[in-house]
Design an enzyme around this catalytic site. Structure first.
Site, PDB file in Angstrom:
ATOM      1  N   TYR A 156       0.845  -1.203   0.000  1.00  0.00           N
ATOM      2  CA  TYR A 156       0.000   0.000   0.000  1.00  0.00           C
ATOM      3  C   TYR A 156       0.880   1.252   0.000  1.00  0.00           C
ATOM      4  O   TYR A 156       0.690   2.157  -0.823  1.00  0.00           O
ATOM      5  CB  TYR A 156      -0.921  -0.021   1.223  1.00  0.00           C
ATOM      6  N   LYS A 160       1.210   4.040  -3.007  1.00  0.00           N
ATOM      7  CA  LYS A 160       0.745   5.418  -2.770  1.00  0.00           C
ATOM      8  C   LYS A 160       1.905   6.404  -2.963  1.00  0.00           C
ATOM      9  O   LYS A 160       1.703   7.517  -3.461  1.00  0.00           O
ATOM     10  CB  LYS A 160       0.116   5.548  -1.382  1.00  0.00           C
TER      11      LYS A 160
HETATM   12  P1  NDP Z   1     -12.941   1.659   0.554  1.00  0.00           P
HETATM   13  O1  NDP Z   1     -12.197   0.384   0.704  1.00  0.00           O
HETATM   14  O2  NDP Z   1     -14.105   1.916   1.420  1.00  0.00           O
HETATM   15  O3  NDP Z   1     -13.376   1.877  -0.961  1.00  0.00           O
HETATM   16  C1  NDP Z   1     -12.473   1.598  -2.000  1.00  0.00           C
HETATM   17  C2  NDP Z   1     -13.204   1.763  -3.298  1.00  0.00           C
HETATM   18  O4  NDP Z   1     -12.272   1.472  -4.358  1.00  0.00           O
HETATM   19  C3  NDP Z   1     -14.383   0.787  -3.467  1.00  0.00           C
HETATM   20  O5  NDP Z   1     -15.413   1.418  -4.161  1.00  0.00           O
HETATM   21  C4  NDP Z   1     -13.770  -0.315  -4.303  1.00  0.00           C
HETATM   22  O6  NDP Z   1     -14.712  -1.070  -5.068  1.00  0.00           O
HETATM   23  C5  NDP Z   1     -12.896   0.532  -5.217  1.00  0.00           C
HETATM   24  N1  NDP Z   1     -11.934  -0.243  -5.979  1.00  0.00           N
HETATM   25  C6  NDP Z   1     -10.917  -1.032  -5.548  1.00  0.00           C
HETATM   26  N2  NDP Z   1     -10.280  -1.596  -6.584  1.00  0.00           N
HETATM   27  C7  NDP Z   1     -10.899  -1.141  -7.703  1.00  0.00           C
HETATM   28  C8  NDP Z   1     -10.716  -1.337  -9.093  1.00  0.00           C
HETATM   29  N3  NDP Z   1      -9.769  -2.152  -9.561  1.00  0.00           N
HETATM   30  N4  NDP Z   1     -11.524  -0.693  -9.965  1.00  0.00           N
HETATM   31  C9  NDP Z   1     -12.498   0.124  -9.521  1.00  0.00           C
HETATM   32  N5  NDP Z   1     -12.753   0.329  -8.213  1.00  0.00           N
HETATM   33  C10 NDP Z   1     -11.955  -0.295  -7.327  1.00  0.00           C
HETATM   34  O7  NDP Z   1     -11.832   2.793   0.742  1.00  0.00           O
HETATM   35  P2  NDP Z   1     -11.936   4.327   1.152  1.00  0.00           P
HETATM   36  O8  NDP Z   1     -13.197   4.921   0.681  1.00  0.00           O
HETATM   37  O9  NDP Z   1     -11.543   4.440   2.567  1.00  0.00           O
HETATM   38  O10 NDP Z   1     -10.716   4.901   0.309  1.00  0.00           O
HETATM   39  C11 NDP Z   1     -10.858   5.768  -0.794  1.00  0.00           C
HETATM   40  C12 NDP Z   1      -9.489   6.324  -1.117  1.00  0.00           C
HETATM   41  O11 NDP Z   1      -8.961   7.019   0.023  1.00  0.00           O
HETATM   42  C13 NDP Z   1      -8.447   5.260  -1.465  1.00  0.00           C
HETATM   43  O12 NDP Z   1      -7.614   5.737  -2.497  1.00  0.00           O
HETATM   44  C14 NDP Z   1      -7.652   5.110  -0.176  1.00  0.00           C
HETATM   45  O13 NDP Z   1      -6.367   4.618  -0.391  1.00  0.00           O
HETATM   46  C15 NDP Z   1      -7.666   6.543   0.328  1.00  0.00           C
HETATM   47  N6  NDP Z   1      -7.406   6.667   1.750  1.00  0.00           N
HETATM   48  C16 NDP Z   1      -8.297   6.197   2.665  1.00  0.00           C
HETATM   49  C17 NDP Z   1      -8.048   6.333   4.023  1.00  0.00           C
HETATM   50  C18 NDP Z   1      -9.004   5.884   5.071  1.00  0.00           C
HETATM   51  O14 NDP Z   1      -8.684   6.057   6.267  1.00  0.00           O
HETATM   52  N7  NDP Z   1     -10.170   5.352   4.727  1.00  0.00           N
HETATM   53  C19 NDP Z   1      -6.793   6.937   4.497  1.00  0.00           C
HETATM   54  C20 NDP Z   1      -5.931   7.422   3.452  1.00  0.00           C
HETATM   55  C21 NDP Z   1      -6.239   7.274   2.129  1.00  0.00           C
HETATM   56  P3  NDP Z   1     -15.379  -2.452  -4.503  1.00  0.00           P
HETATM   57  O15 NDP Z   1     -16.538  -2.051  -3.642  1.00  0.00           O
HETATM   58  O16 NDP Z   1     -15.778  -3.161  -5.755  1.00  0.00           O
HETATM   59  O17 NDP Z   1     -14.316  -3.174  -3.728  1.00  0.00           O
END
Ligand code: NDP
Length: 232
Positions: A156, A160
């Site tokens: 990860y 990133k």
């Molecule tokens: P979630 O795990 O809740 O959501 C991730 C989303 O990405 C889901 O909709 C998932 O789809 C989608 N996804 C994963 N792989 C793919 C793919 N190959 N194609 C299309 N969609 C995909 O994560 P968050 O909402 O928490 O995170 C959103 C962003 O924020 C990310 O980039 C994460 O790294 C970043 N972030 C989050 C933090 C946190 O504390 N939550 C902290 C720092 C950064 P599906 O439902 O199909 O799995």
């Protein structure tokens, strides 16, 4: 869908921060293309936002698949939709099972967290450059910041950090009023962030939306948290 108002495309829009970004951009009057790799989940999320008054459509998009990105871009082009703001939000996060880096796991993370954003930019940024306007937001993480010690599972953090590097290189290649920035949303209560996270999705989405709607005088090539520049 005619291109008479600004359109934002959000990857991974079916849940978590991505879904909230779609909601907030809709509230700001943008047309939203909510994308997800699972059509059923994406359609359901888009329906719910539309019920609340958002101008939103669903598009199937798996950022790990070259074919899926190309097909999504082709469908939007046929429909006359130009993407004004691209929010590369989709990502995966897996705990590292062993001290050594599992190459297969790293590759999976690279496809979703880095190449996914690169592919989407390749598909949508040329039209932004042609139009002279665009906003690209790469949803990164403090886990990808050298300045914060790259804390977290290696696949990860590495991907990133690479997304941050991509943001800098992309911004260097842009011209006109086309901007690219990276953002750390903070530690947010989502499936990825877990229940113990202190932040709401509303707060987590705030700086992403701010970067997606920056005025011409706004920054490009930066890394932000809480609307403030942070160190790479
Ligand atoms: P979630 O795990 O809740 O959501 C991730 C989303 O990405 C889901 O909709 C998932 O789809 C989608 N996804 C994963 N792989 C793919 C793919 N190959 N194609 C299309 N969609 C995909 O994560 P968050 O909402 O928490 O995170 C959103 C962003 O924020 C990310 O980039 C994460 O790294 C970043 N972030 C989050 C933090 C946190 O504390 N939550 C902290 C720092 C950064 P599906 O439902 O199909 O799995």
């Amino acid at each position: 869908m005619a291109n008479d108002k600004q359109t934002a495309l959000v990857t991974g829009g079916n849940r978590g921060i991505g879904l909230e970004v779609c909601r907030q951009l809709g509230e700001q009057g943008m047309r939203v293309v909510l994308t997800a790799r699972d059509a059923k989940l994406g359609e359901q999320a888009a329906r719910e936002l539309a019920r609340d008054g958002a101008d939103v459509i669903f598009e199937s998009l798996d950022v790990s698949s070259e074919k899926s990105v190309a097909e999504c871009a082709a469908r939007l082009k046929r429909a006359g939709v130009r993407v004004d703001a691209l929010i590369n939000n989709a990502a995966i996060y897996a705990e590292q099972s062993a001290p050594a880096i599992d190459v297969a796991q790293l590759e999976q993370h690279l496809h979703a967290n880095l190449t996914g954003a690169v592919r989407c930019c390749a598909a949508f940024v040329p039209a932004m450059l042609k139009a002279g306007y665009g906003r690209i937001v790469n949803v990164s993480s403090g886990s990808g910041a050298f300045a914060e010690g790259l804390e977290g599972p290696a696949p990860y953090c590495i991907t990133k950090a690479a997304l941050n590097a991509f943001t800098v290189k992309l911004a260097q290649q842009l011209r006109g009023d086309v901007k690219a920035n990276a953002v750390c949303p903070g530690w947010v209560r989502t499936r990825m962030g877990g229940r113990a996270a202190p932040r709401s999705v509303e707060k987590g989405a705030e700086t992403v939306v701010w970067l997606a709607t920056l005025p011409a005088s706004g920054p490009s090539g930066g890394f932000f948290r809480d609307k403030k520049r942070i160190a790479w």
